[in-house]
Scaffold this motif. Structure first.
Motif, PDB file in Angstrom:
ATOM      1  N   THR A 311       0.837  -1.194   0.000  1.00  0.00           N
ATOM      2  CA  THR A 311       0.000   0.000   0.000  1.00  0.00           C
ATOM      3  C   THR A 311       0.869   1.240   0.000  1.00  0.00           C
ATOM      4  O   THR A 311       2.001   1.229   0.508  1.00  0.00           O
ATOM      5  N   PHE A 312       0.353   2.317  -0.598  1.00  0.00           N
ATOM      6  CA  PHE A 312       1.021   3.614  -0.528  1.00  0.00           C
ATOM      7  C   PHE A 312       0.689   4.346   0.764  1.00  0.00           C
ATOM      8  O   PHE A 312       1.381   5.286   1.143  1.00  0.00           O
ATOM      9  N   VAL A 313      -0.389   3.925   1.412  1.00  0.00           N
ATOM     10  CA  VAL A 313      -0.954   4.710   2.513  1.00  0.00           C
ATOM     11  C   VAL A 313      -1.395   3.785   3.646  1.00  0.00           C
ATOM     12  O   VAL A 313      -1.956   2.717   3.390  1.00  0.00           O
ATOM     13  N   THR A 314      -1.151   4.207   4.865  1.00  0.00           N
ATOM     14  CA  THR A 314      -1.806   3.588   6.020  1.00  0.00           C
ATOM     15  C   THR A 314      -2.315   4.674   6.951  1.00  0.00           C
ATOM     16  O   THR A 314      -1.674   5.717   7.112  1.00  0.00           O
ATOM     17  N   VAL A 315      -3.479   4.427   7.515  1.00  0.00           N
ATOM     18  CA  VAL A 315      -3.989   5.222   8.629  1.00  0.00           C
ATOM     19  C   VAL A 315      -3.921   4.317   9.845  1.00  0.00           C
ATOM     20  O   VAL A 315      -4.466   3.209   9.832  1.00  0.00           O
ATOM     21  N   GLU A 316      -3.241   4.773  10.899  1.00  0.00           N
ATOM     22  CA  GLU A 316      -2.961   3.906  12.044  1.00  0.00           C
ATOM     23  C   GLU A 316      -3.461   4.541  13.341  1.00  0.00           C
ATOM     24  O   GLU A 316      -3.394   5.768  13.517  1.00  0.00           O
ATOM     25  N   ILE A 317      -3.977   3.701  14.239  1.00  0.00           N
ATOM     26  CA  ILE A 317      -4.439   4.155  15.551  1.00  0.00           C
ATOM     27  C   ILE A 317      -3.515   3.582  16.620  1.00  0.00           C
ATOM     28  O   ILE A 317      -3.031   2.446  16.500  1.00  0.00           O
ATOM     29  N   TYR A 318      -3.276   4.385  17.641  1.00  0.00           N
ATOM     30  CA  TYR A 318      -2.390   3.954  18.738  1.00  0.00           C
ATOM     31  C   TYR A 318      -3.176   3.124  19.745  1.00  0.00           C
ATOM     32  O   TYR A 318      -4.248   3.529  20.209  1.00  0.00           O
ATOM     33  N   ASP A 319      -2.635   1.945  20.045  1.00  0.00           N
ATOM     34  CA  ASP A 319      -3.259   1.040  21.002  1.00  0.00           C
ATOM     35  C   ASP A 319      -2.537   1.175  22.336  1.00  0.00           C
ATOM     36  O   ASP A 319      -1.396   0.725  22.480  1.00  0.00           O
ATOM     37  N   ASN A 320      -3.201   1.811  23.310  1.00  0.00           N
ATOM     38  CA  ASN A 320      -2.568   2.047  24.609  1.00  0.00           C
ATOM     39  C   ASN A 320      -2.259   0.738  25.344  1.00  0.00           C
ATOM     40  O   ASN A 320      -1.285   0.664  26.098  1.00  0.00           O
ATOM     41  N   ARG A 321      -3.055  -0.270  25.126  1.00  0.00           N
ATOM     42  CA  ARG A 321      -2.866  -1.520  25.869  1.00  0.00           C
ATOM     43  C   ARG A 321      -1.585  -2.235  25.462  1.00  0.00           C
ATOM     44  O   ARG A 321      -0.905  -2.834  26.301  1.00  0.00           O
ATOM     45  N   THR A 322      -1.262  -2.191  24.161  1.00  0.00           N
ATOM     46  CA  THR A 322      -0.082  -2.911  23.680  1.00  0.00           C
ATOM     47  C   THR A 322       1.064  -1.987  23.308  1.00  0.00           C
ATOM     48  O   THR A 322       2.136  -2.460  22.925  1.00  0.00           O
ATOM     49  N   ASP A 323       0.832  -0.651  23.430  1.00  0.00           N
ATOM     50  CA  ASP A 323       1.850   0.329  23.074  1.00  0.00           C
ATOM     51  C   ASP A 323       2.326   0.127  21.630  1.00  0.00           C
ATOM     52  O   ASP A 323       3.522   0.177  21.323  1.00  0.00           O
ATOM     53  N   THR A 324       1.363  -0.120  20.720  1.00  0.00           N
ATOM     54  CA  THR A 324       1.688  -0.322  19.305  1.00  0.00           C
ATOM     55  C   THR A 324       0.711   0.452  18.431  1.00  0.00           C
ATOM     56  O   THR A 324      -0.357   0.876  18.879  1.00  0.00           O
ATOM     57  N   TRP A 325       1.112   0.632  17.176  1.00  0.00           N
ATOM     58  CA  TRP A 325       0.245   1.264  16.174  1.00  0.00           C
ATOM     59  C   TRP A 325      -0.411   0.180  15.333  1.00  0.00           C
ATOM     60  O   TRP A 325       0.263  -0.741  14.865  1.00  0.00           O
ATOM     61  N   LYS A 326      -1.708   0.293  15.112  1.00  0.00           N
ATOM     62  CA  LYS A 326      -2.454  -0.691  14.341  1.00  0.00           C
ATOM     63  C   LYS A 326      -3.074  -0.035  13.109  1.00  0.00           C
ATOM     64  O   LYS A 326      -3.664   1.046  13.198  1.00  0.00           O
ATOM     65  N   VAL A 327      -2.926  -0.700  11.967  1.00  0.00           N
ATOM     66  CA  VAL A 327      -3.452  -0.174  10.704  1.00  0.00           C
ATOM     67  C   VAL A 327      -4.974  -0.338  10.675  1.00  0.00           C
ATOM     68  O   VAL A 327      -5.495  -1.433  10.891  1.00  0.00           O
ATOM     69  N   VAL A 328      -5.665   0.769  10.426  1.00  0.00           N
ATOM     70  CA  VAL A 328      -7.126   0.715  10.304  1.00  0.00           C
ATOM     71  C   VAL A 328      -7.593   0.962   8.870  1.00  0.00           C
ATOM     72  O   VAL A 328      -8.705   0.577   8.500  1.00  0.00           O
ATOM     73  N   HIS A 329      -6.747   1.620   8.048  1.00  0.00           N
ATOM     74  CA  HIS A 329      -7.089   1.850   6.639  1.00  0.00           C
ATOM     75  C   HIS A 329      -5.830   1.794   5.795  1.00  0.00           C
ATOM     76  O   HIS A 329      -4.741   2.121   6.261  1.00  0.00           O
ATOM     77  N   THR A 330      -5.988   1.389   4.515  1.00  0.00           N
ATOM     78  CA  THR A 330      -4.914   1.430   3.529  1.00  0.00           C
ATOM     79  C   THR A 330      -5.407   2.210   2.311  1.00  0.00           C
ATOM     80  O   THR A 330      -6.509   2.760   2.322  1.00  0.00           O
ATOM     81  N   ASP A 331      -4.599   2.212   1.236  1.00  0.00           N
ATOM     82  CA  ASP A 331      -5.063   2.917   0.034  1.00  0.00           C
ATOM     83  C   ASP A 331      -6.188   2.157  -0.671  1.00  0.00           C
ATOM     84  O   ASP A 331      -6.794   2.665  -1.611  1.00  0.00           O
ATOM     85  N   ALA A 332      -6.489   0.939  -0.211  1.00  0.00           N
ATOM     86  CA  ALA A 332      -7.627   0.198  -0.752  1.00  0.00           C
ATOM     87  C   ALA A 332      -8.931   0.566  -0.056  1.00  0.00           C
ATOM     88  O   ALA A 332     -10.000   0.141  -0.494  1.00  0.00           O
ATOM     89  N   SER A 333      -8.850   1.346   1.003  1.00  0.00           N
ATOM     90  CA  SER A 333     -10.039   1.711   1.765  1.00  0.00           C
ATOM     91  C   SER A 333     -10.782   2.854   1.082  1.00  0.00           C
ATOM     92  O   SER A 333     -10.160   3.764   0.514  1.00  0.00           O
ATOM     93  N   TRP A 334     -12.114   2.794   1.166  1.00  0.00           N
ATOM     94  CA  TRP A 334     -12.923   3.857   0.579  1.00  0.00           C
ATOM     95  C   TRP A 334     -12.652   5.196   1.259  1.00  0.00           C
ATOM     96  O   TRP A 334     -12.776   6.257   0.648  1.00  0.00           O
ATOM     97  N   GLU A 335     -12.250   5.160   2.515  1.00  0.00           N
ATOM     98  CA  GLU A 335     -12.094   6.398   3.291  1.00  0.00           C
ATOM     99  C   GLU A 335     -10.815   7.157   2.961  1.00  0.00           C
ATOM    100  O   GLU A 335     -10.628   8.293   3.405  1.00  0.00           O
ATOM    101  N   THR A 336      -9.888   6.570   2.187  1.00  0.00           N
ATOM    102  CA  THR A 336      -8.614   7.231   1.898  1.00  0.00           C
ATOM    103  C   THR A 336      -8.556   7.707   0.455  1.00  0.00           C
ATOM    104  O   THR A 336      -9.208   7.150  -0.432  1.00  0.00           O
ATOM    105  N   ARG A 337      -7.768   8.744   0.228  1.00  0.00           N
ATOM    106  CA  ARG A 337      -7.467   9.238  -1.113  1.00  0.00           C
ATOM    107  C   ARG A 337      -5.960   9.453  -1.207  1.00  0.00           C
ATOM    108  O   ARG A 337      -5.331   9.959  -0.269  1.00  0.00           O
ATOM    109  N   PHE A 338      -5.390   9.068  -2.349  1.00  0.00           N
ATOM    110  CA  PHE A 338      -3.955   9.247  -2.569  1.00  0.00           C
ATOM    111  C   PHE A 338      -3.774  10.043  -3.851  1.00  0.00           C
ATOM    112  O   PHE A 338      -4.096   9.570  -4.941  1.00  0.00           O
ATOM    113  N   HIS A 339      -3.320  11.262  -3.742  1.00  0.00           N
ATOM    114  CA  HIS A 339      -3.144  12.151  -4.894  1.00  0.00           C
ATOM    115  C   HIS A 339      -1.648  12.391  -5.114  1.00  0.00           C
ATOM    116  O   HIS A 339      -0.961  12.888  -4.213  1.00  0.00           O
ATOM    117  N   TRP A 340      -1.169  12.051  -6.290  1.00  0.00           N
ATOM    118  CA  TRP A 340       0.228  12.342  -6.648  1.00  0.00           C
ATOM    119  C   TRP A 340       0.260  13.507  -7.617  1.00  0.00           C
ATOM    120  O   TRP A 340      -0.465  13.522  -8.610  1.00  0.00           O
TER     121      TRP A 340
END
Length: 402
Positions: A311-340
């Protein structure tokens, strides 16, 4: 007043509107359905040389299909997307000017091909054009699947309304003639497997509008398909699919492949910056329904090659319990746009947008961009990976002020 580019303001809006309308009708049909599809699954497939199919039209006469060709009205376009040159739909005679250019650049169609396609005046005799590769397919596949009483007919082209009606009726009659099927529902699945332009009726072909001029195998194209699909339906109805000849195998092209798009140039970046650096940063806080936007120093996306599993894009949320970032969207998601955006001096940038859904969880987020840039090392081009990360921002159900 056709609008060929869709009902929305842009391709995203048009996709949303069309997709939503399809969903609503599908849900309506599902909610009101009274019959459950059940039964045996059947499958039939054949390869067919569509340039040489003989069809028995009555007790004394046979007709045949032709080598592929496109007529003058093909260049006229349609009502919702006309051509810019002096071609018009309904042309049953050639134009000396364009025919002369055709003969000089591509060669004159053979007498046999012209006679076979009559009354179509041939603009491109694609079946006789094989440099560097054949311009149109000769061997295509016909295919049918039945699930209980539903038959799905996979057609390698675009059928007109009347062509589709005739094909559905022919398949239905053949399936029900043996008694194994009753009250069949036949569905046309067009543009399947390979593309062969339009499929018109014999009568529509005589008029030579855009669709007739784009029926590449001649005036008896539909008759040939009716014959072939009847054969598939008969084999399924008689449970004798295994007796169907496979047909001639299509060519597999490995040589003379080419790309008209030139190779991407060397990527450059602004002074005192690196690929992946943020040019326009995110805001600290957003709400559901907002649009997050961040712009990065970027390379040409074509330098990333085959990234179908990346993917060109990830949208990630911080997980306080595991102290890690988790991907919630990629460039395949309807919610994202990638403009070059390709800029001057071989510099470019990429803007990533996240249209925050109303269902998004509150929390801390970040946006990451992945890509490749082309550089030159020891006079040779090399492609190197890069990545960039936005500042952390919060998504909250409402703003709080201190």
């Amino acid at each position: 007043m056709c609008k060929a580019f869709g009902p929305g303001e842009d391709m995203f809006d048009s996709t949303r509107i069309i997709g939503h309308n399809i969903y609503r009708k599908a849900k309506e049909l599902y909610d009101t359905a009274v019959e459950e599809v059940s039964g045996v699954l059947h499958f039939a497939h054949q390869w067919v040389n569509m340039t040489d199919v003989t069809v028995q039209i009555n007790d004394t006469h046979t007709v045949s299909t032709c080598k592929p060709a496109l007529g003058h009205s093909f260049a006229a376009g349609t009502t919702d997307g006309g051509g810019n040159l002096n071609f018009s739909q309904g042309a049953v005679e050639g134009d000396p000017f364009w025919d002369g250019i055709r003969d000089a650049l591509m060669g004159k169609p053979s007498n046999q091909t012209q006679e076979c396609h009559h009354p179509k005046p041939i603009l491109f005799s694609t079946g006789e054009m094989n440099v560097p590769l054949p311009w149109h397919p000769q061997i295509v596949d016909v295919q049918m699947i039945t699930i209980g009483s539903v038959a799905v007919v996979a057609v390698p082209g675009e059928m007109t309304t009347m062509s589709g009606r005739r094909l559905r009726e022919a398949v239905k009659q053949e399936l029900e003639s043996e008694g194994a099927f009753s009250d069949s529902e036949v569905v046309i699945a067009g543009l399947s497997n390979v593309y062969t332009h339009y499929i018109t009726t014999y009568e529509e072909y005589q008029v030579q509008r855009y669709e007739g001029a784009s029926t590449i195998y001649g005036p008896h194209t539909l008759s040939a398909y009716l014959q072939k699909y009847r054969g598939l339906a008969r084999a399924i109805a008689q449970d004798r699919v295994w007796e169907l000849p496979i047909g001639p195998q299509p060519p597999f092209f490995e040589k003379n492949l080419f790309n008209l798009l030139p190779a991407a140039s060397i990527d450059k970046k602004p002074v005192n910056s690196s690929f992946g650096d943020v040019l326009e940063q995110v805001y600290p806080v957003y709400r559901q329904g907002d649009v997050v936007s961040v712009t990065f120093v970027a390379g040409n996306p074509r330098n990333s090659g085959d990234i179908r599993d990346k993917t060109f894009v990830t949208v990630e949320i911080y997980d306080n319990r595991t102290d890690t970032w988790k991907v919630v969207h990629t460039d395949a998601s309807w919610e994202t746009r990638f403009h070059w955006l390709k800029g001057s001096k071989q510099q470019s940038n990429s803007t990533v947008e996240w249209h925050i859904p109303l269902s998004a969880a509150s929390g801390s987020y970040r946006i990451r961009h992945f890509g490749h840039y082309k550089d030159r090392k020891n006079l040779r081009p090399v492609v190197l990976p890069y990545q960039g990360t936005s500042n952390v921002f919060k998504v909250a159900t409402s703003f709080y002020y201190e």
